[in-house]
Write a protein that holds these residues in place. Structure first.
Motif, PDB file in Angstrom:
ATOM      1  N   ALA A 179       0.847  -1.204   0.000  1.00  0.00           N
ATOM      2  CA  ALA A 179       0.000   0.000   0.000  1.00  0.00           C
ATOM      3  C   ALA A 179       0.878   1.249   0.000  1.00  0.00           C
ATOM      4  N   HIS A 180       1.902   1.232   0.837  1.00  0.00           N
ATOM      5  CA  HIS A 180       2.801   2.389   0.864  1.00  0.00           C
ATOM      6  C   HIS A 180       3.508   2.561  -0.470  1.00  0.00           C
ATOM      7  N   PHE A 181       3.889   1.439  -1.066  1.00  0.00           N
ATOM      8  CA  PHE A 181       4.534   1.500  -2.366  1.00  0.00           C
ATOM      9  C   PHE A 181       3.584   2.148  -3.383  1.00  0.00           C
ATOM     10  N   ASN A 451      -3.001 -10.907  14.274  1.00  0.00           N
ATOM     11  CA  ASN A 451      -2.185  -9.762  13.874  1.00  0.00           C
ATOM     12  C   ASN A 451      -2.746  -8.492  14.495  1.00  0.00           C
ATOM     13  N   LYS A 452      -4.068  -8.419  14.566  1.00  0.00           N
ATOM     14  CA  LYS A 452      -4.700  -7.258  15.205  1.00  0.00           C
ATOM     15  C   LYS A 452      -5.544  -7.745  16.361  1.00  0.00           C
ATOM     16  N   LYS A 453      -5.571  -6.975  17.406  1.00  0.00           N
ATOM     17  CA  LYS A 453      -6.363  -7.367  18.572  1.00  0.00           C
ATOM     18  C   LYS A 453      -7.844  -7.170  18.278  1.00  0.00           C
TER      19      LYS A 453
ATOM     20  N   ILE B 228     -15.779  -0.436  15.053  1.00  0.00           N
ATOM     21  CA  ILE B 228     -15.377   0.868  14.503  1.00  0.00           C
ATOM     22  C   ILE B 228     -14.278   0.658  13.480  1.00  0.00           C
ATOM     23  N   TYR B 229     -13.264  -0.130  13.868  1.00  0.00           N
ATOM     24  CA  TYR B 229     -12.131  -0.321  12.977  1.00  0.00           C
ATOM     25  C   TYR B 229     -12.576  -0.931  11.654  1.00  0.00           C
ATOM     26  N   LYS B 230     -13.385  -1.992  11.750  1.00  0.00           N
ATOM     27  CA  LYS B 230     -13.761  -2.683  10.519  1.00  0.00           C
ATOM     28  C   LYS B 230     -14.597  -1.803   9.604  1.00  0.00           C
ATOM     29  N   ILE B 278      -6.236   4.888  10.822  1.00  0.00           N
ATOM     30  CA  ILE B 278      -5.676   3.554  10.603  1.00  0.00           C
ATOM     31  C   ILE B 278      -4.287   3.434  11.222  1.00  0.00           C
ATOM     32  N   HIS B 279      -3.514   4.515  11.102  1.00  0.00           N
ATOM     33  CA  HIS B 279      -2.163   4.448  11.650  1.00  0.00           C
ATOM     34  C   HIS B 279      -2.147   4.634  13.162  1.00  0.00           C
ATOM     35  N   ALA B 280      -3.123   5.387  13.650  1.00  0.00           N
ATOM     36  CA  ALA B 280      -3.154   5.648  15.091  1.00  0.00           C
ATOM     37  C   ALA B 280      -3.213   4.342  15.871  1.00  0.00           C
TER      38      ALA B 280
END
Ligand code: HEM
Lengths: 472, 328
Positions: A179-181, A451-453, B228-230, B278-280
């Protein structure tokens, strides 16, 4: 020193600050109108305020040094952050496994660790586990059902012991980097386009040929590699008078040779030699003129009429008995009165009474417009046959360089966003530690790492663990 | 003079009826918060689903009508169209969330936003439902359809994130209050409330009850945080797609993919806001509460982009006066 710099540039905090600054500057740009001429700004803001705004770069804020500087910084932070992460991500994809204990230590803040007791044999337990957890975790990446079973297992090496290791979607760990690329590619395309291309406009009168256009940002002229002739301009209307289409017919001329002729309209531009011409606006460049047919009533010949395009208020010579005339509009016409008239000047004296038109019972063949008629002294008559408009067409001429880079970058970005949002890595270790004393229960350890909580991950693990427990 | 969009011919009548249905379900959800009565929430949800179905029908009518009068573009071009579509997308999002997460307590926020959009569409004088048998040339493009649908899916998601964010903040505060009360229990006995505070407490007693009930009904903070995130990332994806389509269209119609038009700029600001969100999440020290705040603020930015820019700053994208700008 270098590592400090690296740390500074790869921090997400810096990225967030840059984002916020860019957003704030963009807001200024929507409050202060961008891209007007300096003269216009002086009128809007007055001299002092104008000078301050000019000095701050607020009048052309999106090409100010600080805005561009922030964008460049953003690219730099993205490159360093991605580059720093990349080795780890790649290692995770090629070889997602560390040892059980390592995984527990490194992910303690998000991992879920449970232990269960069972009297079943290790290989039996792991077979059941594989079936139960395969629904959500796929096939195990590492498997050791009865490797060292029975003997005293050595747990600090990841190849020994009785265990299963699942790792699903680990390949998608690279999606944020991609995505950054994508963003970097987009911004590169944008910068190349700004540096090498241009956006300009010009107005072309019907019949005129031009070879210059003017930059949108500062009105400087650009020499085009070919000439453009406007053959015709027409506005098409709906029945109720709303415009339906604006159509310009253009001819491209190179070295006195007409290369191609094409009609352009909004959404349908013409591209030639890397340069694209868009329909942008239209207008008239002379006052509208009335088409007046002057008839000599005494002369019954065929050549008894002349067509004159009469601009309101101007004097024209009818070439009949020294009569000059002008076409005018009434300032305050009465209701139902035809709002225009002819003034007659004979021998340099104005004949006082205006000659009013009357509607004829005929209509023009072209356009089905009403005809109006005015007569003076039985020897001269004027027929009003409509208004002639001298159109020009406003075209935008752009040289878009490397736009395709922007589109490729956008596509990369969007695909990568999709995968980084919806394909999350999850891994699961299951280890059985056989009891040292015979006939005692074996200890099963479950370690799951998202990977994500996400709450849903933990509830899914709980559910599967319950099912698993019932089977053993 | 009160003006109301309600014509059977162009379908706006059905939207107006659905507005009434939504008000009914809003009241239902409100009662639900007081009473926690499952029956009421189920009934409200059925009304919402029916309103959604009615709106779907209204869109079909409107679309057919616009083809009948010779506009071969779906009716998604003026302020009225866009507002009813906004209301529609929000309902759609709510129905999905309700089915996946069983978010009953969200009902009253989501129906409220939808009512605002529909009410604005129906009664705001500059928003008229009539479909004119002409459209300005620049809008005659199929890019438009995909551009608008993507952006409105995003807007709908951000509205949902806003609603969940508010739930989150309420719940989070309440939990903190409970925690603090537990810590303070011992010295609370001294009871140093003055008279005014006591009276205020008595007056607001029903509201605090309501509040507590509400908090009890909403899902746990973890689930809210995940939702919220999704929802935000879904919105972010479609916002990105919508912006790219818009850029491609602008490139096609105006000769440049980006003109720093106010609407474009504000959509970039919206995009940046959610990129920060998203980055936060990846930054240590930014807890879920800050994320919920960004979701709430983000929606305010969305509203600025969607309506503020139109009503305050004229530009290429104005809904209000199509064709009035010198640009075609
Ligand atoms: C400009 C637009 C940007 C977009 C669209 C973007 C997008 C993303 C996405 C989608 C993720 C994955 C989030 C997740 O896993 O939940 C991510 C992660 C990340 N971003 Fe960005 N980003 C941008 C700019 C930046 C910048 C300027 C930095 C500079 C520091 C940065 C640094 C990071 C880092 C370090 C991660 C974590 C990667 C990981 O956990 O593997 N991003 N970004």
């Amino acid at each position: 020193m270098l590592s400090k710099l690296n740390k500074f540039f790869s921090s997400i905090k810096l990225a967030i600050i840059l984002f916020i600054l860019i957003a704030a500057i963009s807001i200024i740009g929507t409050v202060i109108d961008q891209g007007d001429t300096l003269a216009q700004y002086k009128i809007i803001y007055g001299d002092t305020v104008f000078h301050i705004l000019y000095w701050l770069g607020f009048l052309n804020i999106y090409s100010s040094w600080y805005f561009i500087g922030l964008a460049v910084l953003l690219i730099l932070t993205m490159i360093t952050a991605s580059a720093n992460k990349l080795p780890k991500v790649i290692k995770n994809i090629i070889e997602p496994y560390t040892s059980f204990d390592n995984a527990l230590k490194k992910n303690s803040y998000k991992a879920k660790y449970t232990t269960i007791q069972s009297s079943k044999s290790p290989s039996e337990i792991l077979n059941i586990a594989e079936k139960t957890f395969a629904k959500k975790f796929g096939k195990p990446v590492l498997k050791n059902l009865d490797g060292n079973a029975g003997k005293n297992a050595v747990h600090n090496k990841n190849s020994s012991g009785n265990f299963l290791f699942f790792s699903k979607n680990s390949i998608f760990r690279i999606s944020p980097n991609i995505a950054h690329f994508g963003v970097i590619v987009v911004l590169t395309g944008v910068f190349l386009g700004v540096a090498l291309g241009y956006r300009s406009y010009t107005n072309i009168k019907v019949g005129q040929t031009v070879q210059h256009s003017y930059l949108l940002k500062n009105n400087n002229p650009v020499l085009l590699p070919f000439k453009i002739k406007l053959d015709n301009y027409a506005t098409k209307y709906y029945k109720n008078g709303m415009p339906k289409a604006y159509i310009s017919t253009l001819t491209i001329i190179k070295k006195h040779i007409a290369i191609l002729t094409k009609s352009i309209r909004v959404n349908h531009p013409l591209t030639y030699d890397g340069i694209t011409i868009y329909q942008a606006s239209y207008g008239h460049y002379k006052p509208n003129a009335a088409q007046i047919l002057v008839l000599n009533l005494k002369n019954k010949n065929k050549n008894n009429k002349r067509l004159i395009y009469a601009v309101p208020g101007k004097l024209y010579n009818s070439k009949i008995s020294n009569i000059k005339f002008s076409f005018n509009f009434f300032k305050n016409p009465a209701k139902n009165q035809i709002p225009f008239y002819i003034s007659i000047i004979k021998n340099n004296k104005t004949v006082t009474r205006p000659i009013v038109f009357q509607e004829l019972p005929y209509r023009t063949k072209k356009g089905n417009m009403p005809l109006f008629f005015a007569k003076y002294n039985n020897n001269i008559a004027f027929v009003f046959a409509g208004i002639k408009t001298y159109y020009y067409s406003g075209v935008e001429i752009t040289k878009n360089v490397d736009t395709y880079i922007v589109w490729i970058g956008s596509a990369i970005l969007i695909f990568a966003l999709f995968f980084s949002f919806f394909f999350n890595q999850k891994s699961l270790w299951i280890r059985v530690i056989p009891s040292e004393e015979k006939e005692k229960t074996n200890k099963i350890e479950l370690l799951s790492v998202p990977n994500k909580k996400f709450a849903s991950f933990y509830s899914m693990i709980d559910r599967l663990t319950e099912i698993f427990k019932k089977q053993i | 003079m009160i003006h109301m969009n309600a014509s059977i011919l162009d379908g706006s009548f059905y939207f107006t009826i659905s507005l009434i249905m939504l008000i009914v379900s809003f009241i239902g959800y409100f009662i639900y918060i007081f009473t926690a009565n499952k029956l009421v929430s189920t009934a409200s949800f059925i009304v919402v689903a029916a309103a959604f179905a009615l709106q779907t029908f209204a869109f079909i009518i409107r679309w057919r009508y616009s083809y009948q009068i010779g506009i071969y573009i779906p009716p998604l071009i003026d302020l009225y169209d866009s507002l009813v579509f906004f209301a529609y997308v929000i309902l759609f999002g709510f129905i999905l969330l309700k089915l996946f997460y069983n978010f009953n307590s969200l009902g009253f926020i989501m129906t409220f936003i939808s009512i605002c959009a529909l009410g604005f569409a129906t009664f705001y004088p500059l928003s008229t439902s009539a479909i004119e048998p002409y459209i300005i040339p620049a809008l005659k493009s199929y890019w438009l359809l995909y551009h608008i649908i993507s952006l409105f899916l995003a807007y709908g998601a951000f509205a949902a994130a806003f609603g969940i964010g508010i739930l989150f903040l309420l719940k989070y505060n309440q939990l903190n209050v409970i925690k603090q009360n537990k810590n303070k229990k011992t010295d609370d006995k001294k009871n140093n409330l003055n008279a005014v505070k006591k009276i205020a407490l008595i007056i607001f007693y029903p509201f605090t009850l309501l509040y507590k009930q509400f908090i009890l009904l909403s899902p746990s903070i973890d689930i809210l945080d995940e939702a919220i995130y999704k929802v935000v990332v879904f919105g972010f994806l479609f916002l990105s797609i919508g912006i790219v389509i818009g850029a491609a269209w602008a490139d096609n119609a105006w000769g440049g993919y980006w003109s720093w038009d106010p609407k474009e700029t504000w959509s970039l600001i919206t995009w940046i806001t959610y990129a920060v969100f998203i980055h936060a999440r990846l930054t240590k020290g930014w807890n879920e509460k800050k994320m919920a705040w960004i979701a709430v603020i983000g929606f305010i930015v969305v509203i600025c982009t969607y309506l503020g820019v139109d009503l305050l700053i004229p530009g290429l994208h104005s809904y209000i006066s199509p064709g009035a700008a010198p640009i075609l």
